[in-house]
Design a protein around this motif. Structure first.
Motif, PDB file in Angstrom:
ATOM      1  N   LYS A 211       2.181  10.096  -3.943  1.00  0.00           N
ATOM      2  CA  LYS A 211       3.590   9.792  -4.220  1.00  0.00           C
ATOM      3  C   LYS A 211       3.767   8.325  -4.573  1.00  0.00           C
ATOM      4  CE  LYS A 211       6.635  13.064  -1.937  1.00  0.00           C
ATOM      5  NZ  LYS A 211       7.626  13.256  -0.864  1.00  0.00           N
ATOM      6  N   GLN A 212       4.733   8.084  -5.456  1.00  0.00           N
ATOM      7  CA  GLN A 212       5.053   6.724  -5.850  1.00  0.00           C
ATOM      8  C   GLN A 212       6.510   6.430  -5.515  1.00  0.00           C
ATOM      9  OE1 GLN A 212       3.944   7.209  -9.990  1.00  0.00           O
ATOM     10  NE2 GLN A 212       2.055   6.078  -9.640  1.00  0.00           N
ATOM     11  N   GLN A 213       6.797   5.164  -5.333  1.00  0.00           N
ATOM     12  CA  GLN A 213       8.106   4.755  -4.841  1.00  0.00           C
ATOM     13  C   GLN A 213       8.822   3.862  -5.847  1.00  0.00           C
ATOM     14  OE1 GLN A 213       9.041   3.784  -0.416  1.00  0.00           O
ATOM     15  NE2 GLN A 213       8.034   2.004  -1.265  1.00  0.00           N
ATOM     16  N   LEU A 214      10.126   4.069  -5.959  1.00  0.00           N
ATOM     17  CA  LEU A 214      10.942   3.201  -6.820  1.00  0.00           C
ATOM     18  C   LEU A 214      12.186   2.784  -6.046  1.00  0.00           C
ATOM     19  CD1 LEU A 214      11.745   2.041  -9.669  1.00  0.00           C
ATOM     20  CD2 LEU A 214      12.962   4.186 -10.022  1.00  0.00           C
ATOM     21  N   PHE A 215      12.430   1.481  -5.962  1.00  0.00           N
ATOM     22  CA  PHE A 215      13.671   1.015  -5.351  1.00  0.00           C
ATOM     23  C   PHE A 215      14.694   0.773  -6.451  1.00  0.00           C
ATOM     24  CE2 PHE A 215      10.702   0.059  -1.955  1.00  0.00           C
ATOM     25  CZ  PHE A 215      11.384   0.656  -0.912  1.00  0.00           C
ATOM     26  N   LEU A 216      15.901   1.293  -6.229  1.00  0.00           N
ATOM     27  CA  LEU A 216      16.926   1.246  -7.278  1.00  0.00           C
ATOM     28  C   LEU A 216      17.785   0.000  -7.113  1.00  0.00           C
ATOM     29  CD1 LEU A 216      17.875   5.018  -7.127  1.00  0.00           C
ATOM     30  CD2 LEU A 216      16.394   3.877  -8.791  1.00  0.00           C
ATOM     31  N   LYS A 217      17.164  -1.141  -7.336  1.00  0.00           N
ATOM     32  CA  LYS A 217      17.895  -2.401  -7.186  1.00  0.00           C
ATOM     33  C   LYS A 217      19.060  -2.477  -8.165  1.00  0.00           C
ATOM     34  CE  LYS A 217      15.177  -4.606  -4.175  1.00  0.00           C
ATOM     35  NZ  LYS A 217      15.570  -5.136  -2.888  1.00  0.00           N
ATOM     36  N   ASP A 218      18.885  -1.830  -9.331  1.00  0.00           N
ATOM     37  CA  ASP A 218      19.953  -1.896 -10.323  1.00  0.00           C
ATOM     38  C   ASP A 218      21.212  -1.210  -9.816  1.00  0.00           C
ATOM     39  OD1 ASP A 218      18.528   0.493 -10.361  1.00  0.00           O
ATOM     40  OD2 ASP A 218      19.252   0.990 -12.369  1.00  0.00           O
ATOM     41  N   GLN A 219      21.027  -0.192  -8.972  1.00  0.00           N
ATOM     42  CA  GLN A 219      22.185   0.509  -8.428  1.00  0.00           C
ATOM     43  C   GLN A 219      22.770  -0.258  -7.248  1.00  0.00           C
ATOM     44  OE1 GLN A 219      22.028   4.832  -7.353  1.00  0.00           O
ATOM     45  NE2 GLN A 219      22.832   4.162  -5.400  1.00  0.00           N
ATOM     46  N   ALA A 220      21.876  -0.727  -6.369  1.00  0.00           N
ATOM     47  CA  ALA A 220      22.350  -1.247  -5.095  1.00  0.00           C
ATOM     48  C   ALA A 220      22.565  -2.749  -5.091  1.00  0.00           C
ATOM     49  CB  ALA A 220      21.352  -0.880  -4.005  1.00  0.00           C
ATOM     50  N   GLY A 221      21.822  -3.480  -5.922  1.00  0.00           N
ATOM     51  CA  GLY A 221      21.866  -4.929  -5.809  1.00  0.00           C
ATOM     52  C   GLY A 221      21.428  -5.306  -4.409  1.00  0.00           C
ATOM     53  N   ASP A 222      22.149  -6.200  -3.757  1.00  0.00           N
ATOM     54  CA  ASP A 222      21.817  -6.533  -2.381  1.00  0.00           C
ATOM     55  C   ASP A 222      22.895  -5.975  -1.453  1.00  0.00           C
ATOM     56  OD1 ASP A 222      20.005  -7.609  -0.560  1.00  0.00           O
ATOM     57  OD2 ASP A 222      21.251  -9.402  -0.306  1.00  0.00           O
ATOM     58  N   LYS A 223      23.388  -4.779  -1.809  1.00  0.00           N
ATOM     59  CA  LYS A 223      24.411  -4.149  -0.973  1.00  0.00           C
ATOM     60  C   LYS A 223      23.892  -2.820  -0.452  1.00  0.00           C
ATOM     61  CE  LYS A 223      27.440  -4.191  -4.239  1.00  0.00           C
ATOM     62  NZ  LYS A 223      28.636  -4.008  -5.054  1.00  0.00           N
ATOM     63  N   PRO A 224      24.339  -2.399   0.710  1.00  0.00           N
ATOM     64  CA  PRO A 224      23.929  -1.080   1.194  1.00  0.00           C
ATOM     65  C   PRO A 224      24.600   0.008   0.366  1.00  0.00           C
ATOM     66  CG  PRO A 224      25.507  -2.087   2.707  1.00  0.00           C
ATOM     67  CD  PRO A 224      25.220  -3.097   1.651  1.00  0.00           C
TER      68      PRO A 224
END
Lengths: 323, 91
Positions: A211-224
């Motif tokens: 499995k590979q992982q992707l963090f969706l920084k574009d969606q979340a920015g630095d917000k929960p």
């Protein structure tokens, strides 16, 4: 220097960086995370007793929980030991040969959700999204049932991800609110290629799975992720079941929904009667709210995901109209 | 199991129940097992909770359901047997 982060509805004060989480102000931090000092074998003489073991399909023990009163010792033998104290401190011990990335993965995806269950919260092994029309839905199912692929497909088609694999449910006067922790997705390479068309941004996070992982920084920015009131929950069928290639959505009975949610609930010690009773009560309250719960059966073929999305959206619209 | 219609069943202190959408789920904390009841089973469970005798429960159910007394006695006996075997109720 400790820093503060937000996961689910909780502010964490951590002695080491948690780049997977958004930052938070230091107010109301109830949980502290520290790097433990010394060898985790030091606990051998502390009087901990085995409470529960989790086994793989081949009966190999993959992790276990030892207890001494309200102190827990959660051990992943190849990677890390976590000492969760009754004072809301998690001491993390990295094992030789493992990595801080793996330790953080276990801390954020396993230990903190299980810790939150000890505080009376209902945390489920489920994925959730908010659809482009504003309706929010959750998908419940065992590992390998397709939750991540399905929410990834929704995300690629305009939905906001609440969480890929773990949601905290809060029952209030407005209904059942789903609160996400990490805004990221974990997928096998075939689903990465089928859903995202490219592997940009995906990284391997553990040597034990493809499995590979992707963090969706574009969606979340630095917000929960935004908490959302759920309109429906779908119980995914076992992909090994013969579905006759059909996509089928049906309401499930209250007891069936309750059992599915109970067995998907996180806990540090599943043999703890107080926790079992708490989850039982919390699940009953959640189902009693205005939440449509359905079974979702569909062929696990990437080319059919668009049809599955349409069926889910139509069912949610239909259920909301009825309510 | 054998019982008299004058008997009163007692629910185990280790059992929790939750009613959801007309059905009931029972949790046995002792055996860490769950038990689902359908709509009629839920009604029988409610009558057990109100400490009615078996005969009183049958009378109540006769008033509420359009089913023969014989069928009701069979259904109630069957459910009480299962609940008793699971340790959820006792005489």
């Amino acid at each position: 220097m400790p820093d503060f982060f937000r996961i689910f509805d909780t502010t964490v004060c951590s002695e080491f960086p948690l780049p997977e989480l958004p930052h938070a102000s230091g107010q109301n931090a109830v949980l502290s995370v520290k790097l433990g000092e010394g060898d985790p074998d030091q606990f051998d003489s502390w009087g901990f007793e085995r409470a529960f073991e989790w086994c793989a399909y081949d009966d190999r023990v993959v992790c276990w929980c030892d207890r001494e009163g309200d102190d827990y010792l959660f051990v992943f033998p190849r990677n890390a030991t976590f000492h969760i104290t009754s004072e809301n401190v998690i001491n993390c011990f990295l094992h030789d040969g493992s990595s801080m990335q793996m330790l953080r993965h276990l801390l954020l995806n396993q230990i903190i959700p299980r810790y939150l269950a000890t505080t009376g919260r209902l945390v489920l092994h489920a994925s959730a999204v908010t659809l482009p029309n504003g309706r929010s839905v959750a998908f419940l199912g065992n590992s390998g049932f397709g939750k991540s692929t399905l929410v990834s497909s929704f995300h690629r088609n305009g939905a906001q991800l609440i969480n890929d694999d773990c949601i905290l449910l809060d029952v209030g006067k407005h209904g059942v609110t789903a609160i996400g922790g990490l805004v990221g997705i974990r997928l096998f390479p075939d689903s990465v290629n089928a859903v995202f068309n490219e592997a940009a941004g995906f990284t391997n996070y553990t040597p034990y799975t493809d499995k590979q992982q992707l963090f969706l920084k574009d969606q979340a920015g630095d917000k929960p992720p935004e908490p959302c009131v759920l309109d429906a929950m779908f119980l995914l069928n076992d992909p090994k079941e013969d579905t006759d290639n059909e996509i089928c959505i049906e309401p499930v009975s209250g007891s069936e929904a309750m059992m599915a949610m109970i067995f998907s609930a996180f806990s540090l010690d599943p043999s703890d009667k107080k926790m079992i009773a708490g989850n039982f009560q919390n699940v009953g309250q959640a189902i009693g709210e205005r939440l449509g719960i359905y079974s979702l059966q569909y062929p696990r073929v990437h080319e059919r995901l668009a049809e599955v999305r349409t069926a889910v959206i139509e069912q949610v619209a239909c259920g909301v109209t009825k309510n | 199991m054998k019982f008299q219609t004058t008997d009163r069943f007692k629910i185990s202190n280790e059992v929790l129940s939750q009613e959801v959408n007309g059905e009931t789920v029972l949790l046995d904390l002792e055996g860490e097992s769950y038990f689902g009841l359908n709509e009629v089973g839920t009604r029988i469970w409610q009558l057990l909770q109100s400490e009615q005798t078996v005969a009183e429960a049958l009378d109540t159910l006769s008033d509420e359901y359009d089913v023969s007394r014989e069928q009701l006695e069979s259904d109630v006996s069957d459910l009480l047997g299962k609940l008793s075997d699971a340790g959820l109720v006792s005489l």
